[in-house]
Design a protein around this motif. Structure first.
Motif, PDB file in Angstrom:
ATOM      1  N   ALA A  45       0.820  -1.204   0.000  1.00 16.74           N
ATOM      2  CA  ALA A  45       0.000   0.000   0.000  1.00 16.74           C
ATOM      3  C   ALA A  45       0.860   1.262   0.000  1.00 16.74           C
ATOM      4  O   ALA A  45       0.556   2.240  -0.683  1.00 16.74           O
ATOM      5  N   ASN A 101      -2.171  -4.028   4.150  1.00 16.91           N
ATOM      6  CA  ASN A 101      -2.252  -4.046   2.692  1.00 16.91           C
ATOM      7  C   ASN A 101      -3.660  -4.460   2.268  1.00 16.91           C
ATOM      8  O   ASN A 101      -4.355  -5.180   2.985  1.00 16.91           O
ATOM      9  N   VAL A 102      -4.056  -4.018   1.067  1.00 19.96           N
ATOM     10  CA  VAL A 102      -5.416  -4.248   0.590  1.00 19.96           C
ATOM     11  C   VAL A 102      -5.573  -5.691   0.121  1.00 19.96           C
ATOM     12  O   VAL A 102      -4.722  -6.227  -0.597  1.00 19.96           O
ATOM     13  N   ASP A 103      -6.660  -6.333   0.525  1.00 19.75           N
ATOM     14  CA  ASP A 103      -6.974  -7.685   0.063  1.00 19.75           C
ATOM     15  C   ASP A 103      -7.361  -7.662  -1.422  1.00 19.75           C
ATOM     16  O   ASP A 103      -7.828  -6.637  -1.931  1.00 19.75           O
ATOM     17  N   ASN A 118      -0.566  -8.060  -3.651  1.00 21.72           N
ATOM     18  CA  ASN A 118      -1.615  -7.413  -2.858  1.00 21.72           C
ATOM     19  C   ASN A 118      -2.519  -6.645  -3.801  1.00 21.72           C
ATOM     20  O   ASN A 118      -2.183  -6.415  -4.960  1.00 21.72           O
ATOM     21  N   MET A 119      -3.705  -6.290  -3.344  1.00 21.15           N
ATOM     22  CA  MET A 119      -4.728  -5.628  -4.147  1.00 21.15           C
ATOM     23  C   MET A 119      -5.093  -6.498  -5.353  1.00 21.15           C
ATOM     24  O   MET A 119      -5.273  -6.018  -6.466  1.00 21.15           O
TER      25      MET A 119
END
Length: 228
Positions: A45, A101-103, A118-119
């Motif tokens: 992120a 961090n974004v899933d 991530n993301m």
């Protein structure tokens, strides 16, 4: 915001990485490699380029991937926002994924191979990259890495789509191989196209004559010199 792979090529002793993201300039942000240190993929992120550079310095000074990861993560209060994958010159790996961090976020690490992201649309992206690389042993190292991130794209990719992609390979007996697509509607396809263009005999003849860690005086006196 990114998926990446670091791998050790048993056949040549080279270390390489590939990455793609839904933002600009993934090669400059994420991938670092040094034939005397190893490789790092610093993403997340709020990615730390400082982590990537410091990881190479520590591994060049004799720290293992695991020791380096532990030191960097423990010293950074922002580590929950970051993701880091490391490979040392022995092919040992380590990975950290901060909880902020974004899933979807995930990492898989084994000796000679580490994949993280991530993301993502789902963790299937990481599984696809990992399994595709493992199944592609008959291909050249460069193609294995590109095929792996292509599989990640096909499995769901960065959920925003992709904007940039990169490939970086180092070795003590070869010149650095550093290809970057910093902004493109289809960056992994553009990366493969650039790689294929770099396979020309003229370019390879030139690459074979430039200095390397194990042969820093190339070309030897009397050999033909080819200008870049």
């Amino acid at each position: 915001m990114t998926f990446s792979i670091l791998a050790f090529d048993d056949e040549t002793g080279r270390i390489g990485g590939a990455a793609a993201t839904g933002n600009l300039c993934v090669g400059g942000w994420v991938l670092r490699a040094d034939s005397l240190a190893g490789a790092s993929a610093s993403q997340g992120a709020y990615p730390s380029t400082l982590w990537g550079e410091e990881a190479l310095r520590m591994m060049r000074n004799g720290k293992t991937a695991t020791e380096t990861l532990g030191a960097l993560v423990s010293a950074d209060t922002g580590a929950v926002h970051r993701q880091l994958a490391l490979m040392d010159t022995q092919g040992k790996t380590a990975a950290h994924t901060g909880i902020e961090n974004v899933d979807a976020k995930h990492a898989i690490a084994e000796n000679g191979l580490v994949v993280s992201g991530n993301m993502l649309k789902s963790v299937d992206v990481i599984e696809a990259i990992f399994s595709t690389y493992k199944a592609s042993g008959s291909q050249p190292f460069e193609d294995r890495l590109i095929s792996a991130i292509e599989a990640g794209q096909n499995a769901g990719s960065d959920f925003r789509g992709l904007m940039s992609a990169a490939l970086k390979i180092v070795g003590r007996n070869s010149a650095p191989y550093d290809l970057r697509i910093d902004y493109h509607q289809a960056p992994i396809k553009a990366l493969r196209d650039l790689h294929e263009r770099a396979q020309s005999p003229e370019y390879h003849q030139w690459l074979d004559r430039v200095p390397t860690e194990n042969n820093p005086n190339q070309p030897a006196d009397g050999e033909q010199k080819i200008d870049q």
